[in-house]
Scaffold this motif. Structure first.
Motif, PDB file in Angstrom:
ATOM      1  N   PHE A 173       0.813  -1.205   0.000  1.00  0.00           N
ATOM      2  CA  PHE A 173       0.000   0.000   0.000  1.00  0.00           C
ATOM      3  C   PHE A 173       0.858   1.270   0.000  1.00  0.00           C
ATOM      4  O   PHE A 173       0.392   2.343   0.389  1.00  0.00           O
ATOM      5  CB  PHE A 173      -0.954  -0.007   1.195  1.00  0.00           C
ATOM      6  N   GLY A 174       2.111   1.136  -0.420  1.00  0.00           N
ATOM      7  CA  GLY A 174       2.959   2.318  -0.523  1.00  0.00           C
ATOM      8  C   GLY A 174       3.666   2.647   0.771  1.00  0.00           C
ATOM      9  O   GLY A 174       4.193   1.764   1.446  1.00  0.00           O
ATOM     10  N   SER A 175       3.651   3.910   1.122  1.00  0.00           N
ATOM     11  CA  SER A 175       4.442   4.361   2.264  1.00  0.00           C
ATOM     12  C   SER A 175       3.552   5.025   3.307  1.00  0.00           C
ATOM     13  O   SER A 175       2.457   5.486   3.002  1.00  0.00           O
ATOM     14  CB  SER A 175       5.512   5.354   1.785  1.00  0.00           C
ATOM     15  N   PRO A 176       4.034   5.077   4.542  1.00  0.00           N
ATOM     16  CA  PRO A 176       3.268   5.713   5.621  1.00  0.00           C
ATOM     17  C   PRO A 176       3.799   7.095   5.959  1.00  0.00           C
ATOM     18  O   PRO A 176       4.921   7.455   5.620  1.00  0.00           O
ATOM     19  CB  PRO A 176       3.514   4.760   6.790  1.00  0.00           C
ATOM     20  N   GLY A 177       2.994   7.873   6.644  1.00  0.00           N
ATOM     21  CA  GLY A 177       3.484   9.079   7.300  1.00  0.00           C
ATOM     22  C   GLY A 177       3.604  10.303   6.431  1.00  0.00           C
ATOM     23  O   GLY A 177       2.843  10.516   5.491  1.00  0.00           O
ATOM     24  N   VAL A 178       4.609  11.114   6.747  1.00  0.00           N
ATOM     25  CA  VAL A 178       4.771  12.433   6.147  1.00  0.00           C
ATOM     26  C   VAL A 178       4.869  12.338   4.627  1.00  0.00           C
ATOM     27  O   VAL A 178       4.261  13.121   3.905  1.00  0.00           O
ATOM     28  CB  VAL A 178       6.024  13.125   6.726  1.00  0.00           C
ATOM     29  N   THR A 179       5.634  11.381   4.140  1.00  0.00           N
ATOM     30  CA  THR A 179       5.760  11.164   2.700  1.00  0.00           C
ATOM     31  C   THR A 179       5.002   9.897   2.315  1.00  0.00           C
ATOM     32  O   THR A 179       5.465   9.086   1.522  1.00  0.00           O
ATOM     33  CB  THR A 179       7.237  11.080   2.290  1.00  0.00           C
ATOM     34  N   GLY A 180       3.830   9.763   2.885  1.00  0.00           N
ATOM     35  CA  GLY A 180       3.039   8.555   2.689  1.00  0.00           C
ATOM     36  C   GLY A 180       2.098   8.641   1.507  1.00  0.00           C
ATOM     37  O   GLY A 180       1.685   9.725   1.084  1.00  0.00           O
ATOM     38  N   SER A 181       1.740   7.479   0.981  1.00  0.00           N
ATOM     39  CA  SER A 181       0.732   7.380  -0.061  1.00  0.00           C
ATOM     40  C   SER A 181      -0.652   7.558   0.556  1.00  0.00           C
ATOM     41  O   SER A 181      -0.854   7.303   1.754  1.00  0.00           O
ATOM     42  CB  SER A 181       0.824   6.013  -0.745  1.00  0.00           C
ATOM     43  N   ALA A 182      -1.615   7.963  -0.250  1.00  0.00           N
ATOM     44  CA  ALA A 182      -2.971   8.142   0.264  1.00  0.00           C
ATOM     45  C   ALA A 182      -3.540   6.826   0.764  1.00  0.00           C
ATOM     46  O   ALA A 182      -4.142   6.768   1.849  1.00  0.00           O
ATOM     47  CB  ALA A 182      -3.864   8.731  -0.834  1.00  0.00           C
ATOM     48  N   CYS A 183      -3.335   5.734   0.013  1.00  0.00           N
ATOM     49  CA  CYS A 183      -3.887   4.441   0.446  1.00  0.00           C
ATOM     50  C   CYS A 183      -3.132   3.906   1.654  1.00  0.00           C
ATOM     51  O   CYS A 183      -3.723   3.294   2.549  1.00  0.00           O
ATOM     52  CB  CYS A 183      -3.865   3.432  -0.702  1.00  0.00           C
ATOM     53  N   GLY A 184      -1.806   4.159   1.727  1.00  0.00           N
ATOM     54  CA  GLY A 184      -1.026   3.706   2.875  1.00  0.00           C
ATOM     55  C   GLY A 184      -1.412   4.415   4.148  1.00  0.00           C
ATOM     56  O   GLY A 184      -1.599   3.789   5.202  1.00  0.00           O
ATOM     57  N   ASN A 185      -1.560   5.723   4.080  1.00  0.00           N
ATOM     58  CA  ASN A 185      -1.947   6.477   5.276  1.00  0.00           C
ATOM     59  C   ASN A 185      -3.373   6.163   5.700  1.00  0.00           C
ATOM     60  O   ASN A 185      -3.679   6.133   6.900  1.00  0.00           O
ATOM     61  CB  ASN A 185      -1.774   7.973   5.036  1.00  0.00           C
ATOM     62  N   ALA A 186      -4.249   5.901   4.730  1.00  0.00           N
ATOM     63  CA  ALA A 186      -5.622   5.517   5.089  1.00  0.00           C
ATOM     64  C   ALA A 186      -5.622   4.199   5.842  1.00  0.00           C
ATOM     65  O   ALA A 186      -6.344   4.025   6.839  1.00  0.00           O
ATOM     66  CB  ALA A 186      -6.484   5.427   3.837  1.00  0.00           C
ATOM     67  N   ALA A 187      -4.798   3.242   5.393  1.00  0.00           N
ATOM     68  CA  ALA A 187      -4.704   1.954   6.082  1.00  0.00           C
ATOM     69  C   ALA A 187      -4.126   2.124   7.480  1.00  0.00           C
ATOM     70  O   ALA A 187      -4.574   1.473   8.439  1.00  0.00           O
ATOM     71  CB  ALA A 187      -3.845   0.989   5.266  1.00  0.00           C
ATOM     72  N   CYS A 188      -3.146   3.014   7.624  1.00  0.00           N
ATOM     73  CA  CYS A 188      -2.536   3.259   8.935  1.00  0.00           C
ATOM     74  C   CYS A 188      -3.513   3.939   9.890  1.00  0.00           C
ATOM     75  O   CYS A 188      -3.570   3.598  11.085  1.00  0.00           O
ATOM     76  CB  CYS A 188      -1.283   4.115   8.778  1.00  0.00           C
ATOM     77  N   GLU A 189      -4.263   4.893   9.392  1.00  0.00           N
ATOM     78  CA  GLU A 189      -5.214   5.611  10.244  1.00  0.00           C
ATOM     79  C   GLU A 189      -6.335   4.696  10.731  1.00  0.00           C
ATOM     80  O   GLU A 189      -6.842   4.857  11.849  1.00  0.00           O
ATOM     81  CB  GLU A 189      -5.783   6.794   9.467  1.00  0.00           C
ATOM     82  N   ALA A 190      -6.706   3.712   9.905  1.00  0.00           N
ATOM     83  CA  ALA A 190      -7.777   2.790  10.285  1.00  0.00           C
ATOM     84  C   ALA A 190      -7.286   1.632  11.141  1.00  0.00           C
ATOM     85  O   ALA A 190      -8.085   0.949  11.792  1.00  0.00           O
ATOM     86  CB  ALA A 190      -8.449   2.238   9.030  1.00  0.00           C
ATOM     87  N   ALA A 191      -5.973   1.416  11.170  1.00  0.00           N
ATOM     88  CA  ALA A 191      -5.424   0.231  11.823  1.00  0.00           C
ATOM     89  C   ALA A 191      -5.635   0.257  13.336  1.00  0.00           C
ATOM     90  O   ALA A 191      -5.387   1.276  13.990  1.00  0.00           O
ATOM     91  CB  ALA A 191      -3.934   0.110  11.513  1.00  0.00           C
ATOM     92  N   ASP A 192      -6.067  -0.880  13.867  1.00  0.00           N
ATOM     93  CA  ASP A 192      -6.130  -1.017  15.324  1.00  0.00           C
ATOM     94  C   ASP A 192      -4.918  -1.775  15.848  1.00  0.00           C
ATOM     95  O   ASP A 192      -4.733  -1.897  17.051  1.00  0.00           O
ATOM     96  CB  ASP A 192      -7.434  -1.697  15.763  1.00  0.00           C
ATOM     97  N   LEU A 193      -4.063  -2.289  14.914  1.00  0.00           N
ATOM     98  CA  LEU A 193      -2.809  -2.929  15.303  1.00  0.00           C
ATOM     99  C   LEU A 193      -1.762  -2.590  14.250  1.00  0.00           C
ATOM    100  O   LEU A 193      -1.933  -2.882  13.066  1.00  0.00           O
ATOM    101  CB  LEU A 193      -2.953  -4.441  15.412  1.00  0.00           C
ATOM    102  N   VAL A 194      -0.682  -1.958  14.697  1.00  0.00           N
ATOM    103  CA  VAL A 194       0.435  -1.614  13.813  1.00  0.00           C
ATOM    104  C   VAL A 194       1.569  -2.579  14.133  1.00  0.00           C
ATOM    105  O   VAL A 194       2.048  -2.631  15.269  1.00  0.00           O
ATOM    106  CB  VAL A 194       0.882  -0.162  14.031  1.00  0.00           C
ATOM    107  N   ILE A 195       1.984  -3.348  13.124  1.00  0.00           N
ATOM    108  CA  ILE A 195       3.024  -4.366  13.309  1.00  0.00           C
ATOM    109  C   ILE A 195       4.301  -3.863  12.642  1.00  0.00           C
ATOM    110  O   ILE A 195       4.451  -3.928  11.419  1.00  0.00           O
ATOM    111  CB  ILE A 195       2.605  -5.724  12.699  1.00  0.00           C
ATOM    112  N   GLY A 196       5.216  -3.350  13.414  1.00  0.00           N
ATOM    113  CA  GLY A 196       6.490  -2.892  12.870  1.00  0.00           C
ATOM    114  C   GLY A 196       7.459  -4.047  12.729  1.00  0.00           C
ATOM    115  O   GLY A 196       7.656  -4.822  13.666  1.00  0.00           O
ATOM    116  N   VAL A 197       8.066  -4.177  11.558  1.00  0.00           N
ATOM    117  CA  VAL A 197       9.051  -5.232  11.307  1.00  0.00           C
ATOM    118  C   VAL A 197      10.363  -4.570  10.896  1.00  0.00           C
ATOM    119  O   VAL A 197      10.480  -4.027   9.795  1.00  0.00           O
ATOM    120  CB  VAL A 197       8.584  -6.201  10.202  1.00  0.00           C
TER     121      VAL A 197
END
Length: 611
Positions: free
Chosen positions: A276-300
């Protein structure tokens, strides 16, 4: 007592380094970048000459940029091999402190062999010596202490018997990996010692894969099972662990969207259905939408830098929990995360096995389609207009259209890193960004380091006129060594990225663009002539179509190609993005500052860093 061999300390160091090998074969320290001066020419320099091809020496133009090339090499080699860099005692050493910080932030191995003052102190103060009025043990090299993972000062030859193994242990440790500084007193370099021959027996350095704790794995598995809408944040640790294929399969089978950090971009092809692209400041629209909706963020394998988290506003779901899989406990337990310490690949395997048939609801495929359409629109070739310069996004589009599976896009600072993260469609392994330290001047030397590590790749170095002016001299080194890569030099006549940030923060345009600086005359810098003077193939692109043609024509040349194109400095990427916490003055200033403060306060209220 066993057999001994009489060598100078410098000769012993180089002989020992020459027989330290990797599991894949070959030396771990492939060679040494060197600029000689007093403090390393007679000891280290003569030792490097004597050992010859067993540990080759390469001449550079600047200590910092030599180190940048070494760092880019190590990053491209996924930390499996590295370079050393040596300098004289004063400015040569301190020139490398910035590079050491860059390597430290990015967790990358490089060995700094810095000349130092006389251990005997007989001729003190020597040329370039820093004299601390209150501490006689301090030298300029103490500046390396906060920016290296292991620091040692060699004041006796026999110190190398323990210091060298400690240095390689650090550089090959998956958790502690980073730069090492051995400050080598110049008289000690030349001092003879009877070394045990056993010290020079070849040794293979294996990079461990730490197993995760079973209790920590169980906690993560429970959190994933309890989630409704998880998202995976893939960092550089995915690449260093070789977990790319496993992560892609894991995400697809379980229907979990992946967003990639600057360090992790390219771990998964842009075409993968869960990318879904990238998160955050230089994030994609679909990536940030997925992050904002997430109830669990799994950092690897990520350290959750502020650009990744949108300064902790993009993961602001009130139900959000944070999981962090990382080889180092420091990163695994940040921000109240449910941490699991272990190798990314091994840990994902354990989690995958324990999850059984767990699978989540359909990801928003349409948002990916919409996003790629938006990228195509902003990167499309512009309509012919003699009065309008192309944007950075259009330059990226030009390179993208002629890129192949072997193309690696690289950069470090300015407008292009953010634009590339959000817009560049990277094939697996097709992206190299130094954004942990975002160091201007990394680009040209870094491109050379990538090309040295993998000559099969087409390296495209995106660099603005500001970064090029800051450090370009290793272009001459690449010409001398016949290391080809392509530089796309975007000239917007100043620091366009910071100028836009200045405006966003309510500031006046000041001291970033040449037009807003106190100069007697506006500069007319001929970048084509400058690059050509160092032996590169240099030319100017008339427009976007011409840029595409010139990139294709550069393939197959034996020397670097520099393609200069004029760009406008006003437009951002035109797609994606998120807030970034950059402090705005709390009082005073005109209406523009008051409006910026209102925006700042509204966004700061959304921050949620830890539970």
């Amino acid at each position: 007592m066993g057999n001994t061999v009489r060598l100078t300390a410098a000769q012993a160091m180089m002989r020992w380094l020459s027989v330290q090998t990797t599991e894949e074969g070959g030396r771990f320290i492939e060679g040494v970048w060197a600029i000689f001066g007093h403090g390393n020419v007679a000891g280290v320099g003569e030792a490097l000459h004597g050992i010859g091809d067993a540990l080759p020496t390469w001449r550079g133009q600047n200590e910092q940029t030599m180190a940048h090339a070494a760092i880019a090499y190590a990053k491209t080699m996924r930390r499996r091999r590295a370079h050393a860099v040596t300098s004289s005692i004063g400015p040569g050493s301190t020139n490398m402190v910035t590079a050491a910080a860059l390597a430290h932030v990015n967790r990358l191995p490089v060995l700094f062999i810095c000349g130092d003052v006389f251990a005997s102190r007989r001729p003190d103060p020597v040329l370039q010596q820093i004299e601390d009025f209150d501490d006689g043990t301090v030298s300029a090299n103490d500046a390396f202490r906060p920016v290296t993972r292991y620091f040692d000062r060699i004041t006796r030859p026999e110190h190398l018997l323990t210091a060298l193994p400690r240095a390689l242990r650090t550089m090959t440790d998956p958790a502690d990996c980073g730069p090492v500084c051995l400050a080598f007193c110049q008289d000690v370099q030349a001092e003879a010692f009877d070394w045990p021959e056993s010290f020079f027996e070849p040794r293979v350095w294996r990079i461990r894969r730490p197993e995760p704790d079973s209790v920590e794995v169980e906690a993560v598995v429970a959190a994933i099972r309890a989630a409704r809408a998880p998202v995976i944040v893939a960092g550089g640790g995915v690449l260093y662990a070789g977990a790319e294929e496993l992560l892609a399969d894991f995400a697809e089978r379980r229907n979990i969207p992946i967003v990639e950090t600057q360090a992790g971009k390219g771990a998964t092809s842009w075409e993968h259905p869960m990318n879904f692209g990238s998160p955050g400041v230089t994030g994609s629209a679909c990536g940030n939408a997925a992050c904002e909706a997430a109830d669990l963020v799994i950092g690897v394998g990520t350290r959750f830098q502020d650009f990744t988290t949108g300064s902790w506003t993009v993961f602001a779901n009130p139900d959000r929990r944070l999981v962090s899989i990382n080889v180092h406990g420091y990163d695994a337990l940040k921000h109240g995360a449910i941490g699991v310490v272990g190798d990314a690949k091994v840990t994902l395997e354990r989690i995958d096995a324990a999850l059984g048939e767990t699978r989540f609801g359909a990801a928003d495929a349409q948002s990916r389609i919409d996003w790629h359409a938006a990228v195509g629109k902003v990167t499309a070739a512009p309509q012919a207009d003699a009065n309008k310069l192309p944007s950075d996004a259009q330059v990226i589009g030009a390179v993208q259209r002629v890129a192949t599976r072997d193309t690696v896009a690289m950069c470090a600072a300015g407008t292009m890193p953010g634009a590339l993260q959000v817009l560049w469609q990277a094939a697996r392994g097709g992206y190299h960004m130094e954004y942990g330290y975002s160091c201007m001047g990394y680009e040209v030397a870094g491109a050379m380091g990538i090309a040295l590590a993998d000559p099969s790749k087409e390296v495209i170095c995106f660099v603005g006129d500001g970064s090029y002016m800051m450090a370009n001299s290793e272009l001459a080194t690449a010409v001398m060594r016949r290391v080809p890569f392509t530089i796309v030099l975007t000239d917007n006549r100043g620091y366009g990225c910071i100028n836009r940030l200045q405006i966003e923060c309510g500031g006046a345009e000041f001291n970033n663009m040449y037009k807003d600086s106190r100069v007697e005359i506006q500069p007319e810098i001929d970048f084509v002539a400058h690059a050509a003077s160092m032996g590169a193939h240099a030319e100017k692109a008339a427009d976007i179509a011409d840029l595409e043609a010139k990139i294709v024509a550069a393939r197959g040349r034996a020397v670097p190609s520099v393609i200069v194109i004029d760009t406008e400095a006003v437009s951002g990427t035109g797609a994606g993005g998120h807030w970034w916490d950059v402090a705005v003055p709390q009082t005073g200033g005109p209406e523009r500052l008051e409006q910026a403060r209102e925006r700042y306060n509204a966004n700061a209220a959304l921050q949620r860093a830890a539970d």
